[in-house]
Design a protein around this motif. Structure first.
Motif, PDB file in Angstrom:
ATOM      1  N   ILE A 185       6.273   9.312   3.746  1.00 60.64           N
ATOM      2  CA  ILE A 185       7.671   8.924   3.941  1.00 60.64           C
ATOM      3  C   ILE A 185       7.789   7.414   4.178  1.00 60.64           C
ATOM      4  O   ILE A 185       8.749   6.775   3.761  1.00 60.64           O
ATOM      5  CB  ILE A 185       8.258   9.680   5.166  1.00 60.64           C
ATOM      6  CG1 ILE A 185       8.278  11.184   4.879  1.00 60.64           C
ATOM      7  CG2 ILE A 185       9.668   9.183   5.505  1.00 60.64           C
ATOM      8  CD1 ILE A 185       8.561  12.034   6.115  1.00 60.64           C
ATOM      9  N   ASP A 186       6.766   6.865   4.839  1.00 63.54           N
ATOM     10  CA  ASP A 186       6.915   5.516   5.385  1.00 63.54           C
ATOM     11  C   ASP A 186       6.779   4.371   4.377  1.00 63.54           C
ATOM     12  O   ASP A 186       7.600   3.460   4.355  1.00 63.54           O
ATOM     13  CB  ASP A 186       5.886   5.298   6.502  1.00 63.54           C
ATOM     14  CG  ASP A 186       5.957   6.390   7.550  1.00 63.54           C
ATOM     15  OD1 ASP A 186       7.049   6.959   7.740  1.00 63.54           O
ATOM     16  OD2 ASP A 186       4.924   6.694   8.163  1.00 63.54           O
ATOM     17  N   SER A 187       5.708   4.430   3.570  1.00 62.61           N
ATOM     18  CA  SER A 187       5.430   3.244   2.753  1.00 62.61           C
ATOM     19  C   SER A 187       6.516   2.939   1.708  1.00 62.61           C
ATOM     20  O   SER A 187       6.793   1.752   1.483  1.00 62.61           O
ATOM     21  CB  SER A 187       4.030   3.305   2.135  1.00 62.61           C
ATOM     22  OG  SER A 187       3.751   4.575   1.631  1.00 62.61           O
ATOM     23  N   LEU A 239       0.873  -1.171   0.000  1.00 68.62           N
ATOM     24  CA  LEU A 239       0.000   0.000   0.000  1.00 68.62           C
ATOM     25  C   LEU A 239       0.909   1.219   0.000  1.00 68.62           C
ATOM     26  O   LEU A 239       1.557   1.525   1.003  1.00 68.62           O
ATOM     27  CB  LEU A 239      -0.926   0.012   1.232  1.00 68.62           C
ATOM     28  CG  LEU A 239      -2.108  -0.954   1.142  1.00 68.62           C
ATOM     29  CD1 LEU A 239      -1.711  -2.335   1.643  1.00 68.62           C
ATOM     30  CD2 LEU A 239      -3.295  -0.432   1.936  1.00 68.62           C
ATOM     31  N   GLN A 284       2.173   5.795  15.713  1.00 65.62           N
ATOM     32  CA  GLN A 284       2.597   6.989  14.970  1.00 65.62           C
ATOM     33  C   GLN A 284       1.459   7.975  14.781  1.00 65.62           C
ATOM     34  O   GLN A 284       1.642   9.181  14.913  1.00 65.62           O
ATOM     35  CB  GLN A 284       3.162   6.564  13.608  1.00 65.62           C
ATOM     36  CG  GLN A 284       4.007   7.627  12.968  1.00 65.62           C
ATOM     37  CD  GLN A 284       4.395   7.268  11.541  1.00 65.62           C
ATOM     38  OE1 GLN A 284       3.617   7.430  10.611  1.00 65.62           O
ATOM     39  NE2 GLN A 284       5.602   6.776  11.380  1.00 65.62           N
ATOM     40  N   SER A 333       1.524   5.097  -0.353  1.00 64.22           N
ATOM     41  CA  SER A 333       0.964   6.447  -0.332  1.00 64.22           C
ATOM     42  C   SER A 333       2.085   7.389  -0.739  1.00 64.22           C
ATOM     43  O   SER A 333       3.178   6.968  -1.086  1.00 64.22           O
ATOM     44  CB  SER A 333       0.479   6.767   1.073  1.00 64.22           C
ATOM     45  OG  SER A 333       1.577   6.909   1.934  1.00 64.22           O
TER      46      SER A 333
END
Ligand code: ATP
Ligand code: MG
Length: 419
Positions: free
Chosen positions: A191-193, A186, A295, A188
């Motif tokens: 920053i994370d995915s 997933l 988070q 987006s």
């Protein structure tokens, strides 16, 4: 120094027994993919349990190293000089010249480690070690020999040609992409995915991705940012089939129908359902998200129970125990950070409640979702039908949306990683 070839070393542990050929073939494909478009011509070969990348003619050394360090499954890269066999004296002169060029500062300890794979060379391995050690000491008295803990090991392999190498550059480790099946990420614009995708790819998984956008609330630029992120991740992970899902109607319906403090959780449940649909369609073995405990409101353990509840496939969350600054550090290292922080809107931020629940109870969420029963199904089906599929590579994106009747599975051919 002109290096004719690069010896690719991989962690032996991953390739015990029958896995070896599978692992090596995947690694060769990944190396070819990584070098496609690089300046110069290269040929990757497997010989005697080794992988070499031979350069043909001129190339940009730094570019080759930088591309090879993006290939998962490589432990070390050793630049190799190939020498014609002209007997021991020529070899001695060549090795002295090599040491001169590669080590401007001669104040180091070394040992020579020779292997005579071709037995018609007049000196055996021990004799070559002694002979070359002496030549180097003679030419550069600042150096000294240390057979137990040398600063440098000069490897000399007498094969058809003579391979000479001593430098070893760290690769990125992990396993070649394609050796651990496929996952649906997933993705987006955050920053994370992208970091989560990179970590999963590092363990050998090919990745497909799903992006939820909400036009006209989210812009084309926000979508382009996600394509750009997928393109960066594809440098490491191979081509990524990005499923762009128009989420507007589902979001609107949830917004109009369900309690506002539960919007994010319910929305996230629909994202997971849709991601799982495409995962199953594409033969992916799990879902991957960039979630990390605590988070945001939707990532508390209670919230994760609620989002996880709708999934049958395992959900992998490689960042689960990371602090934001650790994730940012990784995002910088893989080159996604600067793109991730471009300030475009995300579909999650458009319909977000002022005070989202942080400790939702699954029963309550399921009950609220019941309000959608009977009205959301056609919208859901239409959302699946109108997906756009983009094949994203480092060079760009190509629309490969299948038409209604086509077989929808794509990219399952292992050779895909060559493309
Ligand atoms: P990220 O930096 O990855 O966007 P985030 O901190 O913004 O993460 P959330 O918005 O809660 O966190 O999303 C958690 C995870 O859900 C994301 O890491 C991503 O895997 C997935 N996700 C969120 N929004 C989207 C979207 N619009 N499209 C696809 N996946 C999404
Ligand atoms: Mg996000």
């Amino acid at each position: 120094m002109y290096y004719h070839s690069f010896l690719i070393k991989y962690a032996e542990i991953a390739i015990k027994g029958n896995n070896r050929k599978y692992f090596e073939d995947a690694l060769v494909r990944r190396i070819n993919y990584a070098l496609k478009g690089a300046e110069g011509a290269f040929h990757t070969r497997k010989t005697q349990g080794r992988i070499y990348v031979d350069a043909e003619g001129e190339y940009d050394y730094d570019e080759v190293i930088s591309r090879l360090t993006e290939v998962f499954g490589i432990a070390y890269i050793c630049p190799v000089v190939l020498l014609e066999d002209g007997g021991p004296d020529k070899l001695g002169a060549d090795v002295v010249d090599y040491v001169n060029q590669v080590y401007p500062d001669k104040d180091f300890t070394f040992k020579v480690e020779a292997r005579r794979a071709r037995k018609n060379f007049p000196l055996n391995s021990m004799e070559i070690n002694a002979f070359l050690g002496e030549k180097i000491l003679e030419a550069y008295p600042e150096t000294s020999v240390d057979v137990h803990d040398p600063d440098e090991i000069i490897y000399v392999e007498i094969r058809e040609k003579i391979c000479l190498y001593s430098k070893s550059i760290d690769g990125s480790g992990g396993m070649p992409v394609g050796t651990s099946g496929k996952m649906m990420l997933l993705l987006s614009g955050g920053i994370d995915s992208p970091v989560a995708g990179h970590m999963i790819a590092k363990r050998g998984c090919k990745i497909d991705a799903v992006y939820f956008h909400a036009p006209p609330y989210t812009s084309e630029r926000a979508k382009q940012k996600v394509i750009d992120l997928a393109s960066i991740v594809s440098r490491y992970a191979g081509p990524i089939y990005l499923h762009v899902v128009n989420f507007t109607d589902i979001q609107m319906m949830i917004y109009k129908t369900c309690p506002h403090d539960e919007l994010t959780i319910i929305m996230r449940r629909y994202m997971m359902r849709i991601a799982e649909h495409f995962a199953n369609e594409q033969g992916a073995l799990g879902l991957v998200t960039g979630e990390s405990i605590g988070q945001v409101a939707s990532q508390t353990p209670q919230s994760l129970i609620c989002t996880n509840d709708v999934c049958t496939l395992p959900v992998y969350r490689p960042l689960i125990g990371f602090d934001k600054n650790e994730i940012i550090e990784r995002a910088r290292a893989i080159d996604t950070f600067d793109t991730s922080i471009l300030p475009y809107e995300d579909c999650c931020t458009i319909f977000v409640a002022k005070h989202p629940v942080t400790k939702p109870r699954l029963k309550g969420i399921v009950k609220s979702e019941q309000l959608l029963k009977g009205i959301i199904e056609p919208v859901y089906d239409e959302t699946l039908r109108t997906v756009q599929v983009l094949k994203v590579t480092p060079e760009g994106a190509e629309d490969v949306t299948p038409n209604a009747d086509a077989d929808k599975a794509h990219g399952n051919d292992p050779a895909e990683t060559d493309q």
